[in-house]
Design an enzyme around this catalytic site. Structure first.
Site, short mmCIF file in Angstrom:
data_model
loop_
_atom_site.label_atom_id
_atom_site.label_comp_id
_atom_site.label_asym_id
_atom_site.label_seq_id
_atom_site.Cartn_x
_atom_site.Cartn_y
_atom_site.Cartn_z
N GLY A 1 0.79 -1.23 0.00
CA GLY A 1 0.00 0.00 0.00
C GLY A 1 0.82 1.28 0.00
CG HIS B 1 1.71 -2.61 -15.43
ND1 HIS B 1 1.29 -3.81 -14.89
CD2 HIS B 1 2.71 -2.92 -16.30
CE1 HIS B 1 1.99 -4.80 -15.42
NE2 HIS B 1 2.85 -4.28 -16.29
CB ILE C 1 -8.25 -9.89 -13.48
CG1 ILE C 1 -6.72 -9.99 -13.52
CG2 ILE C 1 -8.79 -9.34 -14.79
CD1 ILE C 1 -6.20 -11.01 -14.50
CG MET D 1 -1.78 -8.73 -6.16
SD MET D 1 -0.71 -8.23 -7.52
CE MET D 1 0.00 -9.82 -7.94
C1 GRF Z 1 3.59 -1.42 -7.48
O1 GRF Z 1 4.84 -1.62 -8.06
C2 GRF Z 1 2.51 -1.41 -8.52
O2 GRF Z 1 2.91 -0.81 -9.73
C3 GRF Z 1 2.27 -2.88 -8.74
O3 GRF Z 1 2.35 -3.44 -7.45
C4 GRF Z 1 3.19 -2.62 -6.62
C5 GRF Z 1 2.36 -2.23 -5.44
O4 GRF Z 1 3.10 -1.57 -4.46
N1 GRF Z 1 1.03 -3.12 -9.44
P1 GRF Z 1 2.38 -0.90 -3.23
O5 GRF Z 1 1.45 -1.94 -2.61
O6 GRF Z 1 1.61 0.29 -3.72
O7 GRF Z 1 3.48 -0.53 -2.29
#
Ligand code: GRF
Length: 192
Positions: free
Chosen positions: A20, A114, A97, A95
């Site tokens: 997060g 992403h 879809i 995570m």
């Molecule tokens: C980030 O690198 C985001 O781009 C990817 O997952 C990671 C999440 O990081 N989809 P966080 O939970 O916001 O620290």
């Protein structure tokens, strides 16, 4: 794209599954005077998401539901979003879809961050793939969410140089630092 601008700040939900850090960063951004959004709801598909702590710390509503049953979970989320008058969704390390049906209901109002320069490296393990392919440049992308994974219209991207010493872990850290700049910039771009 659906026009979302107006005088009032746009009520926003952030969907997470993990640490997060993007959520924390978006909350900080939402509190600055000229931010177009407020963060009013945190959704997680798992109780294990560390980012849920920001709900307690910053007094933001949270809702947790596993996606074991997609239909039921998404229907519950949609109800809640309606109840809370949420008009915009930021996916941040989420995570799962989302289904076509869900995306249709929020068409043009869901964005994702992403950790690659899309359309390169959709899906998982982006940093590993970039290093394995001996790329010199990596980066991150904020894009609209459509039914096709990591394929919606790109809002903003930021490049990050890969050094010879980089590992997937060190590269992920470098890219994440840029993600924290890119996500607010992309949101400003959408609403201004
Ligand atoms: C980030 O690198 C985001 O781009 C990817 O997952 C990671 C999440 O990081 N989809 P966080 O939970 O916001 O620290």
């Amino acid at each position: 794209m659906v026009k979302l601008t107006g005088l009032k700040k746009v009520k926003t939900a952030v969907f997470i599954s993990g640490t997060g850090s993007n959520l924390e960063n978006l909350i900080k951004f939402s509190k600055i005077k000229n931010s177009p959004i407020t963060i009013d709801l945190i959704f997680s598909n798992t109780t294990k998401a560390k980012g849920l702590k920001f709900s307690h710390q910053l007094n933001i509503k949270k809702y947790i539901s596993s996606f074991n049953n997609y239909k039921i979970t998404e229907a519950k989320i949609l109800n809640l979003l309606k109840k809370e008058n949420i008009k915009f969704i930021c996916l941040a390390g989420f995570m799962k879809i989302l289904s076509k049906n869900f995306i249709k209901k929020f068409n043009g109002k869901i964005v994702n961050i992403h950790p690659s320069l899309l359309p390169k490296y959709k899906g998982l393990n982006t940093h590993f793939k970039a290093i394995q392919n001996k790329d010199r440049i990596a980066g991150c992308t904020v894009h609209f969410v459509t039914a096709k994974l990591d394929s919606g219209k790109i809002i903003l991207q930021k490049e990050v140089k890969i050094s010879k010493k980089d590992t997937p872990i060190s590269l992920a850290k470098k890219v994440l630092r840029q993600e924290h700049k890119l996500y607010p910039a992309a949101i400003k771009k959408i609403f201004n």
